[in-house]
Design an enzyme around this catalytic site. Structure first.
Site, PDB file in Angstrom:
ATOM      1  N   ALA A 132       0.824  -1.207   0.000  1.00 52.11           N
ATOM      2  CA  ALA A 132       0.000   0.000   0.000  1.00 52.11           C
ATOM      3  C   ALA A 132       0.859   1.258   0.000  1.00 52.11           C
ATOM      4  O   ALA A 132       0.399   2.309  -0.444  1.00 52.11           O
ATOM      5  CB  ALA A 132      -0.923  -0.016   1.208  1.00 52.11           C
ATOM      6  N   SER A 133       2.084   1.177   0.465  1.00 53.85           N
ATOM      7  CA  SER A 133       2.919   2.377   0.554  1.00 53.85           C
ATOM      8  C   SER A 133       3.377   2.863  -0.812  1.00 53.85           C
ATOM      9  O   SER A 133       3.520   4.065  -1.036  1.00 53.85           O
ATOM     10  CB  SER A 133       4.127   2.115   1.447  1.00 53.85           C
ATOM     11  OG  SER A 133       4.876   1.020   0.947  1.00 53.85           O
ATOM     12  N   ILE A 134       3.613   1.947  -1.757  1.00 49.99           N
ATOM     13  CA  ILE A 134       4.093   2.367  -3.074  1.00 49.99           C
ATOM     14  C   ILE A 134       3.113   2.017  -4.190  1.00 49.99           C
ATOM     15  O   ILE A 134       3.335   2.384  -5.342  1.00 49.99           O
ATOM     16  CB  ILE A 134       5.467   1.743  -3.395  1.00 49.99           C
ATOM     17  CG1 ILE A 134       5.354   0.221  -3.553  1.00 49.99           C
ATOM     18  CG2 ILE A 134       6.493   2.114  -2.340  1.00 49.99           C
ATOM     19  CD1 ILE A 134       6.613  -0.414  -4.090  1.00 49.99           C
ATOM     20  N   GLN A 178      -1.252   0.565  -5.266  1.00 49.17           N
ATOM     21  CA  GLN A 178      -2.633   0.276  -4.892  1.00 49.17           C
ATOM     22  C   GLN A 178      -3.051  -1.018  -5.581  1.00 49.17           C
ATOM     23  O   GLN A 178      -2.568  -1.335  -6.666  1.00 49.17           O
ATOM     24  CB  GLN A 178      -3.572   1.400  -5.328  1.00 49.17           C
ATOM     25  CG  GLN A 178      -3.409   2.693  -4.559  1.00 49.17           C
ATOM     26  CD  GLN A 178      -4.412   3.750  -5.011  1.00 49.17           C
ATOM     27  OE1 GLN A 178      -4.914   3.698  -6.121  1.00 49.17           O
ATOM     28  NE2 GLN A 178      -4.697   4.703  -4.137  1.00 49.17           N
ATOM     29  N   VAL A 179      -3.966  -1.752  -4.953  1.00 53.85           N
ATOM     30  CA  VAL A 179      -4.478  -2.978  -5.552  1.00 53.85           C
ATOM     31  C   VAL A 179      -5.983  -2.837  -5.756  1.00 53.85           C
ATOM     32  O   VAL A 179      -6.708  -2.446  -4.840  1.00 53.85           O
ATOM     33  CB  VAL A 179      -4.176  -4.207  -4.671  1.00 53.85           C
ATOM     34  CG1 VAL A 179      -4.770  -5.472  -5.293  1.00 53.85           C
ATOM     35  CG2 VAL A 179      -2.670  -4.367  -4.486  1.00 53.85           C
ATOM     36  N   LYS A 216      -2.413  -4.601  -9.487  1.00 56.79           N
ATOM     37  CA  LYS A 216      -1.537  -3.811  -8.614  1.00 56.79           C
ATOM     38  C   LYS A 216      -0.855  -2.749  -9.462  1.00 56.79           C
ATOM     39  O   LYS A 216      -0.188  -3.072 -10.451  1.00 56.79           O
ATOM     40  CB  LYS A 216      -0.498  -4.714  -7.951  1.00 56.79           C
ATOM     41  CG  LYS A 216       0.426  -4.007  -6.973  1.00 56.79           C
ATOM     42  CD  LYS A 216       1.328  -5.014  -6.260  1.00 56.79           C
ATOM     43  CE  LYS A 216       2.198  -4.346  -5.206  1.00 56.79           C
ATOM     44  NZ  LYS A 216       3.030  -5.332  -4.476  1.00 56.79           N
ATOM     45  N   ASP A 246       8.179 -11.433   3.226  1.00 59.75           N
ATOM     46  CA  ASP A 246       7.237 -10.513   3.878  1.00 59.75           C
ATOM     47  C   ASP A 246       5.949 -11.260   4.236  1.00 59.75           C
ATOM     48  O   ASP A 246       4.851 -10.787   3.972  1.00 59.75           O
ATOM     49  CB  ASP A 246       6.938  -9.334   2.947  1.00 59.75           C
ATOM     50  CG  ASP A 246       6.250  -8.171   3.654  1.00 59.75           C
ATOM     51  OD1 ASP A 246       6.368  -8.072   4.892  1.00 59.75           O
ATOM     52  OD2 ASP A 246       5.602  -7.366   2.964  1.00 59.75           O
TER      53      ASP A 246
END
Length: 237
Positions: free
Chosen positions: A1-3, A5-6, A20, A155
Protein backbone atom coordinates in the site's frame (compact mmCIF):
# COMPACT_ATOMS: atom_id res chain seq x y z
CA UNK A 1 0.00 0.00 0.00
CA UNK A 2 2.92 2.38 0.55
CA UNK A 3 4.09 2.37 -3.07
CA UNK A 4 1.11 0.91 -4.91
CA UNK A 5 -2.63 0.28 -4.89
CA UNK A 6 -4.48 -2.98 -5.55
CA UNK A 7 -7.84 -3.05 -7.31
CA UNK A 8 -10.29 -5.83 -8.08
CA UNK A 9 -11.05 -6.01 -11.79
CA UNK A 10 -12.44 -8.21 -14.54
CA UNK A 11 -10.74 -8.99 -17.84
CA UNK A 12 -12.49 -8.97 -21.23
CA UNK A 13 -12.75 -12.75 -20.76
CA UNK A 14 -14.71 -12.15 -17.51
CA UNK A 15 -11.89 -13.46 -15.31
CA UNK A 16 -11.66 -11.76 -11.89
CA UNK A 17 -8.15 -10.47 -11.23
CA UNK A 18 -6.17 -8.30 -8.86
CA UNK A 19 -4.49 -5.30 -10.48
CA UNK A 20 -1.54 -3.81 -8.61
CA UNK A 21 -0.51 -0.38 -9.87
CA UNK A 22 2.39 1.79 -8.74
CA UNK A 23 1.39 5.16 -7.33
CA UNK A 24 2.05 8.19 -9.60
CA UNK A 25 5.59 9.61 -9.29
CA UNK A 26 6.44 7.14 -6.55
CA UNK A 27 9.96 6.63 -7.95
CA UNK A 28 10.81 10.30 -7.40
CA UNK A 29 9.35 10.34 -3.89
CA UNK A 30 11.20 7.17 -2.86
CA UNK A 31 14.48 8.45 -4.33
CA UNK A 32 14.22 11.65 -2.28
CA UNK A 33 13.50 9.67 0.89
CA UNK A 34 16.46 7.34 0.33
CA UNK A 35 18.81 10.26 -0.37
CA UNK A 36 17.63 11.83 2.89
CA UNK A 37 18.25 8.59 4.83
CA UNK A 38 21.79 8.45 3.46
CA UNK A 39 22.42 12.11 4.36
CA UNK A 40 21.18 11.52 7.93
CA UNK A 41 23.48 8.50 8.37
CA UNK A 42 26.54 10.35 7.09
CA UNK A 43 25.69 13.40 9.23
CA UNK A 44 25.51 11.46 12.50
CA UNK A 45 28.52 9.25 11.69
CA UNK A 46 30.61 12.40 11.35
CA UNK A 47 29.75 13.28 14.95
CA UNK A 48 29.98 9.79 16.42
CA UNK A 49 32.49 7.42 14.80
CA UNK A 50 31.20 4.51 16.92
CA UNK A 51 28.12 4.42 14.68
CA UNK A 52 30.24 2.93 11.89
CA UNK A 53 30.07 -0.47 13.60
CA UNK A 54 26.33 -0.62 12.87
CA UNK A 55 27.05 -0.45 9.10
CA UNK A 56 24.16 1.95 8.61
CA UNK A 57 25.20 2.95 5.09
CA UNK A 58 25.17 -0.70 4.08
CA UNK A 59 21.65 -1.01 5.47
CA UNK A 60 20.55 2.00 3.41
CA UNK A 61 22.15 0.46 0.31
CA UNK A 62 20.28 -2.82 0.87
CA UNK A 63 17.05 -0.87 1.36
CA UNK A 64 17.73 0.98 -1.91
CA UNK A 65 18.15 -2.30 -3.78
CA UNK A 66 15.01 -3.84 -2.29
CA UNK A 67 12.95 -0.72 -3.00
CA UNK A 68 14.25 -0.51 -6.56
CA UNK A 69 13.22 -4.12 -7.19
CA UNK A 70 9.79 -3.51 -5.65
CA UNK A 71 9.13 -0.70 -8.11
CA UNK A 72 9.53 -3.02 -11.10
CA UNK A 73 6.41 -5.15 -10.92
CA UNK A 74 7.76 -7.48 -13.60
CA UNK A 75 10.30 -8.68 -11.03
CA UNK A 76 7.51 -9.32 -8.53
CA UNK A 77 5.68 -11.31 -11.19
CA UNK A 78 8.84 -13.34 -11.84
CA UNK A 79 9.22 -14.04 -8.12
CA UNK A 80 5.64 -15.27 -7.89
CA UNK A 81 6.23 -17.46 -10.92
CA UNK A 82 9.36 -19.04 -9.40
CA UNK A 83 7.63 -19.66 -6.08
CA UNK A 84 4.69 -21.27 -7.89
CA UNK A 85 7.06 -23.52 -9.81
CA UNK A 86 8.78 -24.63 -6.61
CA UNK A 87 5.42 -25.69 -5.13
CA UNK A 88 3.71 -27.02 -8.25
CA UNK A 89 3.50 -30.52 -6.73
CA UNK A 90 2.29 -29.35 -3.30
CA UNK A 91 -1.51 -29.05 -3.33
CA UNK A 92 -1.53 -27.39 0.11
CA UNK A 93 0.22 -24.25 -1.18
CA UNK A 94 -1.24 -22.14 -4.02
CA UNK A 95 0.43 -19.12 -5.63
CA UNK A 96 -1.92 -16.85 -7.66
CA UNK A 97 -1.30 -17.15 -11.40
CA UNK A 98 0.26 -14.16 -13.18
CA UNK A 99 -1.31 -12.73 -16.32
CA UNK A 100 1.89 -11.92 -18.20
CA UNK A 101 0.03 -10.44 -21.17
CA UNK A 102 -1.21 -7.57 -18.98
CA UNK A 103 1.75 -7.20 -16.61
CA UNK A 104 4.19 -4.32 -17.11
CA UNK A 105 6.86 -2.54 -15.07
CA UNK A 106 4.20 -0.41 -13.36
CA UNK A 107 1.25 -2.84 -13.33
CA UNK A 108 0.92 -6.42 -12.10
CA UNK A 109 -2.13 -8.54 -12.92
CA UNK A 110 -2.77 -11.86 -11.18
CA UNK A 111 -5.61 -14.10 -10.05
CA UNK A 112 -7.92 -12.56 -7.46
CA UNK A 113 -7.73 -14.31 -4.07
CA UNK A 114 -10.68 -14.87 -1.75
CA UNK A 115 -9.88 -16.30 1.64
CA UNK A 116 -9.48 -15.92 5.38
CA UNK A 117 -6.39 -14.31 6.88
CA UNK A 118 -4.21 -16.94 8.48
CA UNK A 119 -4.30 -15.20 11.88
CA UNK A 120 -8.11 -14.94 11.95
CA UNK A 121 -8.49 -17.92 14.27
CA UNK A 122 -12.05 -17.05 15.27
CA UNK A 123 -13.32 -17.23 11.68
CA UNK A 124 -11.22 -20.28 10.84
CA UNK A 125 -12.66 -22.16 13.83
CA UNK A 126 -16.18 -20.97 13.00
CA UNK A 127 -15.77 -22.34 9.45
CA UNK A 128 -14.44 -25.64 10.89
CA UNK A 129 -10.89 -25.34 9.58
CA UNK A 130 -8.25 -27.54 11.24
CA UNK A 131 -5.95 -24.96 12.89
CA UNK A 132 -3.25 -27.51 13.73
CA UNK A 133 -3.20 -28.79 10.14
CA UNK A 134 -2.93 -25.24 8.79
CA UNK A 135 -0.10 -24.43 11.20
CA UNK A 136 1.83 -27.56 10.21
CA UNK A 137 1.35 -26.86 6.50
CA UNK A 138 2.43 -23.21 6.87
CA UNK A 139 5.56 -24.21 8.80
CA UNK A 140 6.49 -26.91 6.31
CA UNK A 141 5.94 -24.55 3.39
CA UNK A 142 8.24 -21.95 4.89
CA UNK A 143 10.91 -24.53 5.78
CA UNK A 144 10.77 -25.85 2.21
CA UNK A 145 11.32 -22.34 0.91
CA UNK A 146 14.29 -21.73 3.19
CA UNK A 147 16.04 -25.11 3.38
CA UNK A 148 14.98 -26.91 0.19
CA UNK A 149 14.75 -24.11 -2.38
CA UNK A 150 16.82 -21.30 -0.89
CA UNK A 151 14.16 -18.90 -2.21
CA UNK A 152 11.61 -17.58 0.24
CA UNK A 153 8.83 -15.05 0.70
CA UNK A 154 10.41 -12.27 2.74
CA UNK A 155 7.24 -10.51 3.88
CA UNK A 156 4.97 -13.31 5.06
CA UNK A 157 2.97 -11.44 7.72
CA UNK A 158 -0.72 -12.39 8.26
CA UNK A 159 -1.93 -9.75 5.82
CA UNK A 160 -0.08 -11.53 3.02
CA UNK A 161 -1.22 -15.08 3.81
CA UNK A 162 -4.74 -16.42 3.22
CA UNK A 163 -6.61 -19.72 3.55
CA UNK A 164 -9.08 -20.45 0.75
CA UNK A 165 -12.27 -22.53 0.88
CA UNK A 166 -10.29 -25.68 0.03
CA UNK A 167 -7.92 -25.12 2.96
CA UNK A 168 -5.00 -24.17 0.73
CA UNK A 169 -2.39 -21.65 1.87
CA UNK A 170 -2.24 -18.69 -0.50
CA UNK A 171 0.58 -16.11 -0.27
CA UNK A 172 0.31 -12.70 -1.92
CA UNK A 173 2.61 -9.67 -2.39
CA UNK A 174 5.88 -11.01 -3.80
CA UNK A 175 7.79 -7.73 -3.79
CA UNK A 176 10.24 -8.83 -1.09
CA UNK A 177 11.82 -12.24 -1.65
CA UNK A 178 15.02 -13.68 -0.24
CA UNK A 179 17.69 -16.11 -1.45
CA UNK A 180 20.05 -18.28 0.56
CA UNK A 181 23.11 -20.15 -0.64
CA UNK A 182 23.93 -23.65 0.61
CA UNK A 183 26.27 -22.37 3.31
CA UNK A 184 23.60 -20.09 4.78
CA UNK A 185 20.99 -22.84 4.64
CA UNK A 186 23.25 -25.22 6.55
CA UNK A 187 23.97 -22.51 9.12
CA UNK A 188 20.27 -21.83 9.65
CA UNK A 189 19.49 -25.54 9.89
CA UNK A 190 22.14 -26.05 12.58
CA UNK A 191 20.98 -22.88 14.34
CA UNK A 192 17.34 -23.94 14.36
CA UNK A 193 18.17 -27.40 15.71
CA UNK A 194 20.35 -25.89 18.45
CA UNK A 195 17.52 -23.56 19.49
CA UNK A 196 14.94 -26.37 19.52
CA UNK A 197 17.36 -28.51 21.55
CA UNK A 198 17.80 -25.54 23.92
CA UNK A 199 21.55 -25.74 23.38
CA UNK A 200 22.10 -22.00 23.66
CA UNK A 201 25.87 -22.22 24.04
CA UNK A 202 25.98 -23.88 20.62
CA UNK A 203 23.72 -21.10 19.28
CA UNK A 204 26.28 -18.56 20.48
CA UNK A 205 29.21 -20.57 19.04
CA UNK A 206 27.48 -20.82 15.65
CA UNK A 207 27.08 -17.04 15.59
CA UNK A 208 30.74 -16.67 16.48
CA UNK A 209 31.85 -19.06 13.71
CA UNK A 210 29.72 -17.16 11.20
CA UNK A 211 31.40 -13.88 12.15
CA UNK A 212 28.20 -12.44 13.59
CA UNK A 213 29.54 -12.02 17.11
CA UNK A 214 32.20 -9.34 17.75
CA UNK A 215 35.46 -10.44 19.39
CA UNK A 216 34.74 -8.32 22.45
CA UNK A 217 31.38 -10.04 23.03
CA UNK A 218 31.32 -12.87 25.57
CA UNK A 219 29.96 -16.12 24.11
CA UNK A 220 28.51 -17.10 27.49
CA UNK A 221 26.79 -13.73 27.92
CA UNK A 222 25.32 -13.98 24.44
CA UNK A 223 24.13 -17.54 25.12
CA UNK A 224 22.41 -16.31 28.28
CA UNK A 225 20.71 -13.48 26.37
CA UNK A 226 19.47 -15.93 23.71
CA UNK A 227 18.15 -18.21 26.47
CA UNK A 228 16.22 -15.34 28.07
CA UNK A 229 14.45 -14.65 24.76
CA UNK A 230 13.96 -18.24 23.58
CA UNK A 231 12.76 -20.11 26.65
CA UNK A 232 9.47 -18.16 27.06
CA UNK A 233 8.66 -18.89 23.41
CA UNK A 234 9.77 -22.55 23.37
CA UNK A 235 7.85 -23.35 26.53
CA UNK A 236 4.54 -22.13 25.12
CA UNK A 237 2.00 -24.89 24.53
Amino acid sequence: ASISQVHKAKTHENKVVAVKILRPNIEVAISKDLDFFEWVVRFFQNFDKSLYRFKLLEIVDVFKKITSDEMDLRLEAASASELAENFKDDKRFLVPEIDWSLTTKRMLVLDWVDGIKIDDKETLKKENYNIEKITDAASEAFFCQVFRDGFFHGDMHPGNFFINASGQLIPIDFGIMGRLNISDRLFLARLLKAVLDKNFLLVAKLHKEKGMLPNYQSINAFALAVRSISIPILDKK
